[in-house]
Scaffold this active site. Structure first.
Site, PDB file in Angstrom:
ATOM      1  N   LEU A 137     -20.409   5.409  54.120  1.00 40.63           N
ATOM      2  CA  LEU A 137     -19.832   4.511  53.138  1.00 40.63           C
ATOM      3  C   LEU A 137     -20.366   3.114  53.426  1.00 40.63           C
ATOM      4  O   LEU A 137     -20.574   2.750  54.595  1.00 40.63           O
ATOM      5  CB  LEU A 137     -18.296   4.499  53.233  1.00 40.63           C
ATOM      6  CG  LEU A 137     -17.552   5.782  52.849  1.00 40.63           C
ATOM      7  CD1 LEU A 137     -16.049   5.597  53.060  1.00 40.63           C
ATOM      8  CD2 LEU A 137     -17.833   6.178  51.411  1.00 40.63           C
ATOM      9  N   ASP A 138     -20.577   2.326  52.379  1.00 43.11           N
ATOM     10  CA  ASP A 138     -21.019   0.959  52.575  1.00 43.11           C
ATOM     11  C   ASP A 138     -19.986   0.182  53.382  1.00 43.11           C
ATOM     12  O   ASP A 138     -18.795   0.519  53.396  1.00 43.11           O
ATOM     13  CB  ASP A 138     -21.217   0.262  51.226  1.00 43.11           C
ATOM     14  CG  ASP A 138     -22.289   0.927  50.381  1.00 43.11           C
ATOM     15  OD1 ASP A 138     -23.176   1.582  50.959  1.00 43.11           O
ATOM     16  OD2 ASP A 138     -22.224   0.794  49.142  1.00 43.11           O
ATOM     17  N   ARG A 139     -20.439  -0.896  54.004  1.00 42.13           N
ATOM     18  CA  ARG A 139     -19.544  -1.698  54.840  1.00 42.13           C
ATOM     19  C   ARG A 139     -18.301  -2.149  54.070  1.00 42.13           C
ATOM     20  O   ARG A 139     -17.185  -2.085  54.583  1.00 42.13           O
ATOM     21  CB  ARG A 139     -20.297  -2.924  55.366  1.00 42.13           C
ATOM     22  CG  ARG A 139     -19.440  -3.848  56.222  1.00 42.13           C
ATOM     23  CD  ARG A 139     -20.209  -5.072  56.668  1.00 42.13           C
ATOM     24  NE  ARG A 139     -19.397  -5.911  57.529  1.00 42.13           N
ATOM     25  CZ  ARG A 139     -19.801  -7.050  58.051  1.00 42.13           C
ATOM     26  NH1 ARG A 139     -21.029  -7.487  57.800  1.00 42.13           N
ATOM     27  NH2 ARG A 139     -19.006  -7.759  58.826  1.00 42.13           N
TER      28      ARG A 139
END
Length: 318
Positions: A137-139
């Protein structure tokens, strides 16, 4: 250093090298074997092997396996919500702001560092002890992730992701009006100008499919969308929604931050990250095949924005 020498039988002739070795060496998974091949530790008839080469009857294959070494990553006692855990896998609810893997600028404080602290039986192969991250997942994205505890589990979960058997559903607040049933089928690749971004107009791209499966509208200004993805490209939802003119609210990289918003939308100015949350994850257990499904409620920062919007649009005079 353990070493194996194997002679290819007539029955095995024609198989890919990595599949052949995985079938013969029951203690090593295919992903482990592929790493050993990439490191040059597998020879076929005296030459470095390739994962996709076909083996021939009578060939001698040798494999050198390094002893697992201590992890170079440090375990860190970071807060981590574990939704489910057994001997094969763990499902976590990643908070926004946490990077999944250590990288330049993020040597610590990552999900991997937290996993090493919270989970004692993560196994590793190929010379390094490390958790089996299957997807990312993106930050700035919060929500559900599954992590494999050993390579056999990692192989099966990775296969399910590759074969699009995993169900992934997100909640996203987007600008404008987008309707349920909208399908976005646009390949994604690295943006040729800004290398930090991905693009649906890149020359070199890979297939990506996104579908809007639910929508709650706030006038014509905003839509709370439930978004299903059938592929897992970097920044996929953010890129696809931006490509159709409905950027994720709060997403500064893909046009989702508006400096001036009317008073009825002022709640969105509280966001310091994209309004994007991995809310549902379903897959088959890698060992026994039973279906597992997990859901995650919106975190407080997103829920507060949503509550404020609903209150205003239900009571416009308030």
């Amino acid at each position: 250093m353990p070493a194996h020498t194997i002679s290819v039988s007539e029955d095995s002739a024609g198989q890919r090298l990595d599949r052949f070795l995985a079938s013969v060496l029951g203690t090593y998974s295919r992903s482990q074997i592929q790493r050993l091949i990439e490191e040059g530790r597998v020879q076929v008839a005296g030459r470095a092997g390739k994962s996709n080469q076909a083996v021939k009857a009578g060939q001698v294959v040798t494999i050198d396996v390094p002893e697992p070494s201590p992890a170079s990553l440090e375990a860190e006692p970071l807060p981590l919500t574990i939704v489910y855990e057994d001997s094969d896998l763990v499902v976590v609810d990643k908070p926004a702001g946490m990077v999944v893997h250590p990288a330049a600028g993020h040597a610590g404080g990552t999900l991997v560092n937290a996993l090493l602290h919270h989970i004692s039986d993560l196994s590793g192969v190929g010379g390094e002890k490390r958790p089996g991250i299957v997807h990312r997942l993106d930050r700035g994205t919060s929500g559900l992730m599954v992590v494999a505890k050993h390579d056999a589990s990692h192989d099966e979960l990775a296969r399910q992701f590759h074969d699009r058997e995993v169900e992934k559903e997100y909640v996203a607040l987007v600008w404008g009006t987008v309707h349920a049933g909208r399908r976005i089928d646009a390949p994604i690749g690295r943006d040729p100008i800004d290398r930090k971004k991905m693009s649906a107009k890149a020359r070199r791209s890979r297939e990506a499919v996104t579908r809007i499966v639910g929508a709650e509208h706030f006038g014509r200004a905003l839509t709370l969308s439930r978004v299903a993805i059938y592929t897992g490209r970097t920044h996929q939802i953010r890129v696809h929604l931006n490509a159709i003119g409905h950027s994720v609210v709060g997403d500064s990289l893909y046009g989702g931050v508006h400096r001036h918003v009317p008073g009825d939308l002022r709640a969105v100015s509280r966001l310091d990250r994209p309004f994007l949350h991995a809310a549902r994850l379903a897959f088959k257990h890698p060992s026994d095949g039973r279906r597992l499904e997990f859901t995650s409620e919106l975190p407080d920062d997103l829920q507060r924005v949503l509550d404020a919007l609903r209150q205003h649009f239900e009571n416009p005079e308030s």
